[in-house]
Design a protein around this motif. Structure first.
Motif, PDB file in Angstrom:
ATOM      1  N   ALA A  63      39.531  13.841 -10.954  1.00  0.00           N
ATOM      2  CA  ALA A  63      39.437  14.827  -9.863  1.00  0.00           C
ATOM      3  C   ALA A  63      38.000  14.959  -9.377  1.00  0.00           C
ATOM      4  O   ALA A  63      37.734  14.993  -8.170  1.00  0.00           O
ATOM      5  N   MET A  64      37.074  15.015 -10.312  1.00  0.00           N
ATOM      6  CA  MET A  64      35.658  15.132  -9.931  1.00  0.00           C
ATOM      7  C   MET A  64      35.167  13.869  -9.235  1.00  0.00           C
ATOM      8  O   MET A  64      34.395  13.927  -8.268  1.00  0.00           O
ATOM      9  N   THR A  65      35.603  12.730  -9.727  1.00  0.00           N
ATOM     10  CA  THR A  65      35.186  11.453  -9.153  1.00  0.00           C
ATOM     11  C   THR A  65      35.638  11.332  -7.704  1.00  0.00           C
ATOM     12  O   THR A  65      34.926  10.780  -6.859  1.00  0.00           O
ATOM     13  N   TYR A  66      36.822  11.874  -7.382  1.00  0.00           N
ATOM     14  CA  TYR A  66      37.336  11.799  -6.020  1.00  0.00           C
ATOM     15  C   TYR A  66      36.802  12.917  -5.129  1.00  0.00           C
ATOM     16  O   TYR A  66      36.755  12.767  -3.904  1.00  0.00           O
ATOM     17  N   ALA A  67      36.392  14.024  -5.724  1.00  0.00           N
ATOM     18  CA  ALA A  67      35.927  15.149  -4.913  1.00  0.00           C
ATOM     19  C   ALA A  67      34.494  14.963  -4.434  1.00  0.00           C
ATOM     20  O   ALA A  67      34.143  15.367  -3.318  1.00  0.00           O
ATOM     21  N   LEU A  68      33.641  14.346  -5.245  1.00  0.00           N
ATOM     22  CA  LEU A  68      32.208  14.306  -4.957  1.00  0.00           C
ATOM     23  C   LEU A  68      31.787  13.356  -3.829  1.00  0.00           C
ATOM     24  O   LEU A  68      30.698  13.543  -3.266  1.00  0.00           O
ATOM     25  N   PRO A  69      32.560  12.311  -3.467  1.00  0.00           N
ATOM     26  CA  PRO A  69      32.129  11.480  -2.333  1.00  0.00           C
ATOM     27  C   PRO A  69      31.918  12.238  -1.031  1.00  0.00           C
ATOM     28  O   PRO A  69      31.115  11.805  -0.191  1.00  0.00           O
ATOM     29  N   ALA A  70      32.601  13.367  -0.833  1.00  0.00           N
ATOM     30  CA  ALA A  70      32.372  14.155   0.382  1.00  0.00           C
ATOM     31  C   ALA A  70      30.925  14.648   0.429  1.00  0.00           C
ATOM     32  O   ALA A  70      30.255  14.576   1.471  1.00  0.00           O
ATOM     33  N   LEU A  71      30.417  15.120  -0.710  1.00  0.00           N
ATOM     34  CA  LEU A  71      29.031  15.578  -0.780  1.00  0.00           C
ATOM     35  C   LEU A  71      28.065  14.395  -0.708  1.00  0.00           C
ATOM     36  O   LEU A  71      27.031  14.465  -0.030  1.00  0.00           O
ATOM     37  N   GLY A  72      28.425  13.291  -1.395  1.00  0.00           N
ATOM     38  CA  GLY A  72      27.566  12.110  -1.361  1.00  0.00           C
ATOM     39  C   GLY A  72      27.453  11.522   0.034  1.00  0.00           C
ATOM     40  O   GLY A  72      26.373  11.053   0.435  1.00  0.00           O
ATOM     41  N   GLY A  73      28.543  11.551   0.782  1.00  0.00           N
ATOM     42  CA  GLY A  73      28.508  11.059   2.153  1.00  0.00           C
ATOM     43  C   GLY A  73      27.611  11.911   3.035  1.00  0.00           C
ATOM     44  O   GLY A  73      26.881  11.390   3.888  1.00  0.00           O
ATOM     45  N   TRP A  74      27.646  13.233   2.826  1.00  0.00           N
ATOM     46  CA  TRP A  74      26.776  14.131   3.592  1.00  0.00           C
ATOM     47  C   TRP A  74      25.307  13.856   3.272  1.00  0.00           C
ATOM     48  O   TRP A  74      24.459  13.816   4.180  1.00  0.00           O
ATOM     49  N   LEU A  75      24.992  13.655   2.002  1.00  0.00           N
ATOM     50  CA  LEU A  75      23.610  13.344   1.622  1.00  0.00           C
ATOM     51  C   LEU A  75      23.145  12.040   2.266  1.00  0.00           C
ATOM     52  O   LEU A  75      21.997  11.929   2.713  1.00  0.00           O
ATOM     53  N   GLY A  76      24.050  11.041   2.324  1.00  0.00           N
ATOM     54  CA  GLY A  76      23.703   9.771   2.937  1.00  0.00           C
ATOM     55  C   GLY A  76      23.504   9.879   4.433  1.00  0.00           C
ATOM     56  O   GLY A  76      22.569   9.286   4.992  1.00  0.00           O
ATOM     57  N   ASP A  77      24.345  10.658   5.100  1.00  0.00           N
ATOM     58  CA  ASP A  77      24.273  10.789   6.558  1.00  0.00           C
ATOM     59  C   ASP A  77      23.113  11.664   7.019  1.00  0.00           C
ATOM     60  O   ASP A  77      22.477  11.384   8.038  1.00  0.00           O
ATOM     61  N   ARG A  78      22.843  12.741   6.285  1.00  0.00           N
ATOM     62  CA  ARG A  78      21.932  13.764   6.791  1.00  0.00           C
ATOM     63  C   ARG A  78      20.598  13.875   6.051  1.00  0.00           C
ATOM     64  O   ARG A  78      19.628  14.362   6.632  1.00  0.00           O
ATOM     65  N   VAL A  79      20.536  13.436   4.787  1.00  0.00           N
ATOM     66  CA  VAL A  79      19.353  13.740   3.984  1.00  0.00           C
ATOM     67  C   VAL A  79      18.588  12.494   3.557  1.00  0.00           C
ATOM     68  O   VAL A  79      17.430  12.298   3.941  1.00  0.00           O
ATOM     69  N   LEU A  80      19.227  11.640   2.767  1.00  0.00           N
ATOM     70  CA  LEU A  80      18.529  10.483   2.204  1.00  0.00           C
ATOM     71  C   LEU A  80      18.666   9.223   3.040  1.00  0.00           C
ATOM     72  O   LEU A  80      17.749   8.403   3.093  1.00  0.00           O
ATOM     73  N   GLY A  81      19.827   9.038   3.643  1.00  0.00           N
ATOM     74  CA  GLY A  81      20.183   7.778   4.272  1.00  0.00           C
ATOM     75  C   GLY A  81      21.197   7.057   3.396  1.00  0.00           C
ATOM     76  O   GLY A  81      21.151   7.150   2.164  1.00  0.00           O
ATOM     77  N   SER A  82      22.110   6.334   4.018  1.00  0.00           N
ATOM     78  CA  SER A  82      23.189   5.675   3.276  1.00  0.00           C
ATOM     79  C   SER A  82      22.659   4.645   2.277  1.00  0.00           C
ATOM     80  O   SER A  82      23.163   4.518   1.160  1.00  0.00           O
ATOM     81  N   ARG A  83      21.639   3.897   2.701  1.00  0.00           N
ATOM     82  CA  ARG A  83      21.097   2.848   1.836  1.00  0.00           C
ATOM     83  C   ARG A  83      20.456   3.455   0.590  1.00  0.00           C
ATOM     84  O   ARG A  83      20.693   3.008  -0.535  1.00  0.00           O
ATOM     85  N   ARG A  84      19.641   4.478   0.786  1.00  0.00           N
ATOM     86  CA  ARG A  84      18.984   5.107  -0.354  1.00  0.00           C
ATOM     87  C   ARG A  84      19.997   5.779  -1.284  1.00  0.00           C
ATOM     88  O   ARG A  84      19.873   5.713  -2.506  1.00  0.00           O
ATOM     89  N   ALA A  85      20.985   6.451  -0.687  1.00  0.00           N
ATOM     90  CA  ALA A  85      21.973   7.146  -1.505  1.00  0.00           C
ATOM     91  C   ALA A  85      22.800   6.156  -2.322  1.00  0.00           C
ATOM     92  O   ALA A  85      23.117   6.411  -3.488  1.00  0.00           O
ATOM     93  N   MET A  86      23.174   5.016  -1.715  1.00  0.00           N
ATOM     94  CA  MET A  86      23.909   3.987  -2.451  1.00  0.00           C
ATOM     95  C   MET A  86      23.087   3.477  -3.628  1.00  0.00           C
ATOM     96  O   MET A  86      23.591   3.324  -4.750  1.00  0.00           O
ATOM     97  N   LEU A  87      21.820   3.214  -3.382  1.00  0.00           N
ATOM     98  CA  LEU A  87      20.942   2.697  -4.421  1.00  0.00           C
ATOM     99  C   LEU A  87      20.760   3.717  -5.545  1.00  0.00           C
ATOM    100  O   LEU A  87      20.822   3.376  -6.728  1.00  0.00           O
ATOM    101  N   LEU A  88      20.562   4.978  -5.187  1.00  0.00           N
ATOM    102  CA  LEU A  88      20.423   6.035  -6.185  1.00  0.00           C
ATOM    103  C   LEU A  88      21.701   6.165  -7.010  1.00  0.00           C
ATOM    104  O   LEU A  88      21.654   6.348  -8.233  1.00  0.00           O
TER     105      LEU A  88
END
Length: 502
Positions: A63-88
């Motif tokens: 459940a946690m594994t499926y819920a958190l991509p929504a937050l991770g996607g927001w961090l990639g789009d708005r804060v870090l960038g998709s490339r940096r977030a993927m690498l992190l």
């Protein structure tokens, strides 16, 4: 200069960029599915965790594994960038799997390692897929082909790892299996480091801007807080259960508010999206059985040796049976794609609602096969060929139901709220997987193997498989009855939002 912007040059550049993302995705999936293949077995066989507790822990983790991509996607789009977030995310996953290997001797680290993996997956998963979208932006044909290869990479990685890590666990212990998962993601990072120049021009807007150290610090602090909170939930079953039900209530509230605020012309599409999303979400109750009840069934009630005419062809351990799912997915995908093409050419293409209904019919058949096998097996073990047949039927159902969930959102949900709807859909899938773990406990009501009578063999699982078959059959009948309503809403949606060129 002309050469650098020619179509052939752009095509070559895209392929090189895509190859980098594809490679790191393949190795990330190698790590995740390899871990999933042995985690439940590690808890039950090596830690002595009761079946009921292990099943629910796997459900909360999913459940946690499926819920958190929504937050991770927001961090990639708005804060870090998709490339940096993927690498992190990939770097954090490597650490999580390594810590899981250490948890084989320091058991108190288990839930902490699982929390790290769930958080890291939330960072990695949405942003790797987003990079693929950006690489092929504006070229729908190439994008479809790229995601086909991307999906195949997922299945290749999962097939190899679900065959390898159970073998490593049996031969060298669980630390070697989890260590292989960490090594796999590390190899993906090494490939990225060598070829990162091909992704220099790919990413979301923040990827091309310097990120202030204070913002990095805030992100890392948030990740640490998420890991700590998830670890606490995983350690306390009632807290995890309450969090899952709160998430379910949140999804229903969000969907209600979205519908009330929608324009009247958007509401038929939203109604259809909700209907189909509920059915798509329901599939994951059955999908979760692969990591829980079906793995325990394979451990305690299925013979490992595949024989034909009295000759042993090969053997599989309990965890390795999970590899049958991606193998069948890879075999069935091109056949199903050809069938879709021919139906479309003849004007008999199936709607998504019809595909879902047929898919759930196949899920029903799969659990009927397992139920009959468990009845026939009684106190003994059943032939492994049963697993091949039933997994094949269940995997075909997955292609018809589980693989089309996001297509529903893309087709029927208004663009301004589609990203939010996708996030809530993944959250709902996580809830469904927790419910699946609760269902799995119907075959583990008494606790651990000895106390629950698990040594009774295949018959222990007959009741569970019958209930799952009945549930899938009921869903099939219900949605078959709702097909006329789905067609009506689809027509209303098309009137309000006609297709281009129609």
């Amino acid at each position: 200069m002309a050469l650098s912007t020619s179509p052939s040059s752009r095509h070559t550049s895209r392929r090189a960029s895509f190859a980098v993302v594809l490679a790191i995705e393949l190795w990330e999936r190698f790590g995740y599915y390899g871990m999933q293949a042995v985690l439940l077995l590690f808890m039950v066989q090596h830690l002595g965790v009761e079946d009921t507790q292990a099943n629910l822990l796997m459900g909360a983790f999913a459940a946690m594994t499926y819920a958190l991509p929504a937050l991770g996607g927001w961090l990639g789009d708005r804060v870090l960038g998709s490339r940096r977030a993927m690498l992190l995310g990939a770097m954090t996953l490597t650490g999580g799997y390594a810590l899981l290997a250490l948890a084989t001797t320091r058991h108190e680290l288990l839930t902490f390692a699982m929390a790290i993996i769930a958080t890291a997956n939330g960072l990695f998963k949405p942003n790797a897929a987003n990079l693929v979208r950006r690489i092929y932006h504006g070229d729908d044909a190439e994008l479809d082909a790229a995601f086909t290869l991307y999906y195949m990479a997922v299945n290749v990685g999962s097939t190899v790892s679900t065959l390898l890590t159970p073998w490593l666990q049996d031969r060298f212990g669980p630390a070697a299996a989890f260590g292989a998962c960490a090594a796999g993601v590390f190899l993906g990072l090494c490939f990225y480091a060598l070829r990162r120049a091909h992704l220099a021009s790919v990413g979301s807007v923040p990827d091309f801007r310097p990120v202030p150290m204070a913002r990095y610090g805030a992100v890392l602090l948030g990740i640490a807080a998420a890991i700590g909170g998830l670890s606490l939930l995983l350690q306390h079953g009632p807290l995890a259960r309450d969090a899952v039900w709160a998430a379910a209530a949140l999804v229903l509230l969000c969907w209600t508010m979205m519908y009330l605020r929608a324009a009247p012309t958007d509401r038929p599409g939203l109604r259809l999206a909700y209907l189909l999303s509920l059915q798509g979400m329901s599939y994951f109750v059955f999908y979760q059985q692969m990591a829980t009840s079906l793995t325990l069934f394979a451990l305690r009630a299925v013979r490992g040796a595949f024989t034909l005419g009295g000759v042993t062809l090969f053997s599989m351990s309990a965890g390795q049976f999970q590899a049958l799912n991606p193998i069948w997915i890879m075999l069935a995908s091109p056949v199903l794609a050809l069938l879709y093409h021919r139906l479309a050419q003849s004007g008999r293409d199936l709607s998504i609602a019809q595909k879902f209904t047929v898919g759930f019919g196949l899920v029903t058949v799969a659990f009927i096969i397992w139920w009959l096998a468990a009845l026939a097996g009684g106190a003994g073990r059943v032939t492994p060929w049963v697993m091949v047949l039933a997994y094949g039927t269940l995997s075909l159902g997955e292609l018809l139901v589980g693989g089309l969930g996001l297509a529903v959102i893309a087709r029927y949900v208004p663009a301004p709220v589609s990203a939010f709807m996708m996030g809530s859909y993944f959250l709902a899938v996580g809830v469904a997987m927790y419910v699946g773990s609760m269902m799995a406990n119907l075959a583990a009501a008494g606790g651990n193997a000895a106390a629950s009578g698990a040594m009774a063999g295949a018959g222990l699982y007959a009741g569970l498989f019958l209930r799952l078959a009945e549930a899938a059959g009921g869903i099939t009948v219900l949605f078959a009855l709702l097909l006329p309503l789905a067609r009506k809403w689809d027509r209303q949606h098309l009137v309000a939002h006609p297709l281009p060129g129609a």
